[in-house]
Design an enzyme around this catalytic site. Sequence first.
Site, PDB file in Angstrom:
ATOM      1  N   LYS A   1     -29.751  31.019 -33.785  1.00 45.76           N
ATOM      2  CA  LYS A   1     -31.217  31.009 -33.647  1.00 45.76           C
ATOM      3  C   LYS A   1     -31.705  32.440 -33.474  1.00 45.76           C
ATOM      4  CE  LYS A   1     -34.914  28.854 -30.867  1.00 45.76           C
ATOM      5  NZ  LYS A   1     -35.252  28.061 -29.670  1.00 45.76           N
TER       6      LYS A   1
ATOM      7  N   SER B   1     -38.509  24.187 -30.606  1.00 44.55           N
ATOM      8  CA  SER B   1     -38.675  25.387 -31.388  1.00 44.55           C
ATOM      9  C   SER B   1     -37.474  25.759 -32.244  1.00 44.55           C
ATOM     10  CB  SER B   1     -38.973  26.556 -30.450  1.00 44.55           C
ATOM     11  OG  SER B   1     -37.846  26.824 -29.636  1.00 44.55           O
TER      12      SER B   1
ATOM     13  N   SER C   1     -36.561  22.340 -26.635  1.00 45.44           N
ATOM     14  CA  SER C   1     -36.351  22.955 -27.956  1.00 45.44           C
ATOM     15  C   SER C   1     -34.993  22.755 -28.595  1.00 45.44           C
ATOM     16  CB  SER C   1     -36.628  24.447 -27.883  1.00 45.44           C
ATOM     17  OG  SER C   1     -38.009  24.665 -27.957  1.00 45.44           O
TER      18      SER C   1
HETATM   19  N1  GLN Z   1     -42.266  22.632 -26.900  1.00 44.21           N
HETATM   20  C1  GLN Z   1     -42.143  23.307 -25.649  1.00 44.21           C
HETATM   21  C2  GLN Z   1     -43.074  24.491 -25.617  1.00 44.21           C
HETATM   22  O1  GLN Z   1     -43.711  24.718 -26.585  1.00 44.21           O
HETATM   23  C3  GLN Z   1     -40.724  23.707 -25.398  1.00 44.21           C
HETATM   24  C4  GLN Z   1     -40.261  24.843 -26.214  1.00 44.21           C
HETATM   25  C5  GLN Z   1     -38.871  25.271 -25.862  1.00 44.21           C
HETATM   26  O2  GLN Z   1     -38.099  24.522 -25.296  1.00 44.21           O
HETATM   27  N2  GLN Z   1     -38.574  26.517 -26.162  1.00 44.21           N
HETATM   28  O3  GLN Z   1     -43.158  25.186 -24.663  1.00 44.21           O
END
Ligand code: GLN
Length: 492
Positions: free
Chosen positions: A78, A158, A182
């Site tokens: 990632k 994400s 995410s």
């Molecule tokens: N969807 C959540 C956010 O936007 C979690 C994102 C994540 O885990 N990096 O904060």
Amino acid sequence: MSELTSLTIAAARAGLRAKKFSAAELAEAHLVAMERARALNAYVLETPERAHAMAKASDARIAKGEAHALEGIPLAIKDMFCTANVRTTAGSHILDNFIPTYDSTVSSQLWRDGAVLLGKTNNDEFAMGSSNETSFMGPVTSPWRRKGSNTPLVPGGSSGGSAAAVAAHLALGATGTDTGGSIRQPAAFTGTVGIKPTYGRCSRWGIVAFASSLDQAGPFTRSVRDAAILLRSMAGHDPKDTTSVDLEVPDYEAAVGASVKGLKIGIPKEYRVDGMPAEIEKLWEQGRAWLEKAGAQMVEVSLPHTKYALPAYYIVAPAEASSNLARYDGVRYGLREPARDIGGLYEATRAKGFGKEVRRRIMIGTYVLSAGYYDAYYLRAQKVRTLIKQDFEDAFASGIDAMLTPATPSAAFGIGEKTGADPIEMYLNDVFTVTVNMAGLPGISVPAGLDGQGLPLGLQLIGRPFDEATLFSLGQVIEDAAGRFTPERWWA
Ligand code: GLN
């Protein structure tokens, strides 16, 4: 060559050791598949030269009988993880020229164990999002489509690029980060396995920070066993991250296939949220039946503060983000927008470098931390966080070994479907995952079935602190019952 890309990590490991194929062939098969799948936008950078060189070194070690745990296994990383001399953008314009001189601890441990870097995968900008649509490098298209439809779907976020790459057979495994879901949400959307380990299990050093008290790294794979294999290499104490915990890393793979007889599994009643689709409810019931059949005991539990988790998360996470992102000022590294004075330079760089969602989070975070509002928002959210953690502690103290919940409130949605005026629509996606980050617990998402439109759905297992092993044992029961899920290839 195509079957080389559909192997599990465990099968590739066996094939490499038996010299049925070489690490060079395995890497090449993936590089070809990646080139044909560029329409998905899963990778933001392919690193073929590095992959070839690393695979060649792996083949040499295999020939000498010196293979390490992940020798020759091609992986995607990632783009939140720093990789030495390989561009690392965090999905942001503000870092799109950033080439770190060092590797994150997690990625360096993967290379230590012989893994091969295929490239860097796309993600929401600074990992803020649930659909990969906030990436400066453009959205990722899921390899999955609804039956009889061409509508492009999101892979979740994400870590959308990592999830899509693993689902589409463009890597045998990938890394992700999970601050509020995410890893687990994109795993559920793409029919892959994703685990967020206990806070402190993996070092955060060298990972671009989003919300430091919530961020954890974890793997994406196509099987539970593979997730156990990867996590073992990724985990471990690191003196460079003071929140990483000095606890021995168990042989997680040994827990895969272990009996779950007699384990007490909590079913938190607060996860039966209003408006939950019948298919999710059905999947959850199915999961309960599978675990029961394997000898586990299902117990209804209550986690009364669950309903406050999402609002509290969307105060704590932006607060920490606003502080972490203060470092991007156009002076030290990354984008620099020239201006007449230093204040102008900061303003111009940050206005141009950050996308809309990131700016929104910085503004929310700055607001909830500001004098006069701190007590009303940030401090209160921290207190709620303690109560959420206490709910889990009480359940575990009563003898519960793990909890079973749905991973997401729905299957994947279409690109553009939830990016309208109200950001809360997107935030609601995290309703089942953020509690786990707030409490610092381990959580795994395992593919459990397809919905009526042919899209994957996942179940989440939540464990006691540092008891990832039990999650692998339980996850394997679900995998054995549900099977594995692969999208039909529609790209070149
Ligand atoms: N969807 C959540 C956010 O936007 C979690 C994102 C994540 O885990 N990096 O904060």
